[in-house]
Design a protein around this motif. Structure first.
Motif, PDB file in Angstrom:
ATOM      1  N   ARG A  55      75.545 -28.787  38.150  1.00  0.00           N
ATOM      2  CA  ARG A  55      75.347 -28.990  36.709  1.00  0.00           C
ATOM      3  C   ARG A  55      75.059 -27.649  36.023  1.00  0.00           C
ATOM      4  O   ARG A  55      75.686 -27.294  35.039  1.00  0.00           O
ATOM      5  N   ILE A  58      78.205 -25.340  36.099  1.00  0.00           N
ATOM      6  CA  ILE A  58      79.258 -25.707  35.151  1.00  0.00           C
ATOM      7  C   ILE A  58      78.845 -25.311  33.736  1.00  0.00           C
ATOM      8  O   ILE A  58      79.639 -24.748  32.977  1.00  0.00           O
ATOM      9  N   LYS A  59      77.603 -25.575  33.393  1.00  0.00           N
ATOM     10  CA  LYS A  59      77.137 -25.208  32.050  1.00  0.00           C
ATOM     11  C   LYS A  59      77.168 -23.687  31.856  1.00  0.00           C
ATOM     12  O   LYS A  59      77.555 -23.197  30.791  1.00  0.00           O
ATOM     13  N   ASP A  69      79.401 -27.061  24.911  1.00  0.00           N
ATOM     14  CA  ASP A  69      79.054 -28.406  25.353  1.00  0.00           C
ATOM     15  C   ASP A  69      78.609 -29.219  24.135  1.00  0.00           C
ATOM     16  O   ASP A  69      77.619 -28.891  23.479  1.00  0.00           O
ATOM     17  N   TYR A  75      80.607 -29.955  29.328  1.00  0.00           N
ATOM     18  CA  TYR A  75      80.012 -30.579  30.507  1.00  0.00           C
ATOM     19  C   TYR A  75      79.981 -32.106  30.381  1.00  0.00           C
ATOM     20  O   TYR A  75      79.665 -32.640  29.318  1.00  0.00           O
ATOM     21  N   THR A  80      80.745 -35.459  36.645  1.00  0.00           N
ATOM     22  CA  THR A  80      80.214 -34.533  37.649  1.00  0.00           C
ATOM     23  C   THR A  80      79.564 -35.304  38.786  1.00  0.00           C
ATOM     24  O   THR A  80      79.845 -35.068  39.962  1.00  0.00           O
TER      25      THR A  80
END
Length: 142
Positions: A55, A58-59, A69, A75, A80
């Motif tokens: 998490r 990805i951010k 986002d 995201y 995910t």
């Protein structure tokens, strides 16, 4: 062997992971197969903490490549977690991140729409599913 260049060898894969972690992976290289490979790697490396690390990664990647986002882009929490859960079952017992990535990409690298078998609604576009975990509401075996 995988057609994905980032899986060519263990060393190439390790450089790919380091590039992604540093925020230097080009936006165009962040494909579905790349997501699956990163997920497999982190599942092996981080175990039960994989979701937290993926998490955050990805951010961080999104911020580095200019993907904002929002409730409709960037995201996606449900996808995910869905993919981490799916990949986790397929790499059970593997202890090498590269081997896990190769196996996961062989199984799921082209399966971008697998989630449609598990959700009765458009989970991709759903703002609630993007923001928080929404469990599957369909049984694909039924």
């Amino acid at each position: 062997m995988s057609k994905e260049p980032f899986l060519e060898t263990r060393d190439v894969f390790n450089r790919f992971i380091k590039t992604w972690e540093a925020g230097d992976l080009p936006k165009t290289a962040w494909t579905h197969a790349a997501h699956v490979a990163v997920g497999a790697c982190y599942l092996v490396r981080e175990g039960t903490d994989a979701l937290h690390h993926v998490r955050g990664g990805i951010k961080r990647h999104n911020a580095a490549v200019g993907t904002i986002d929002t409730p409709t882009s960037g995201y996606h929490e449900t996808l995910t977690r869905f993919w981490l859960d799916t990949v986790s079952l397929s790499i059970s017992g593997l202890s090498d991140p590269w081997a896990a990535a190769v196996q996961a990409v062989a199984l799921f690298g082209e399966e971008r729409a697998l989630h449609r078998r598990y959700y009765s609604f458009d989970v991709v576009s759903d703002p609630r599913a993007r923001a928080m975990w929404v469990p599957p509401d369909l049984d694909p075996e039924a």
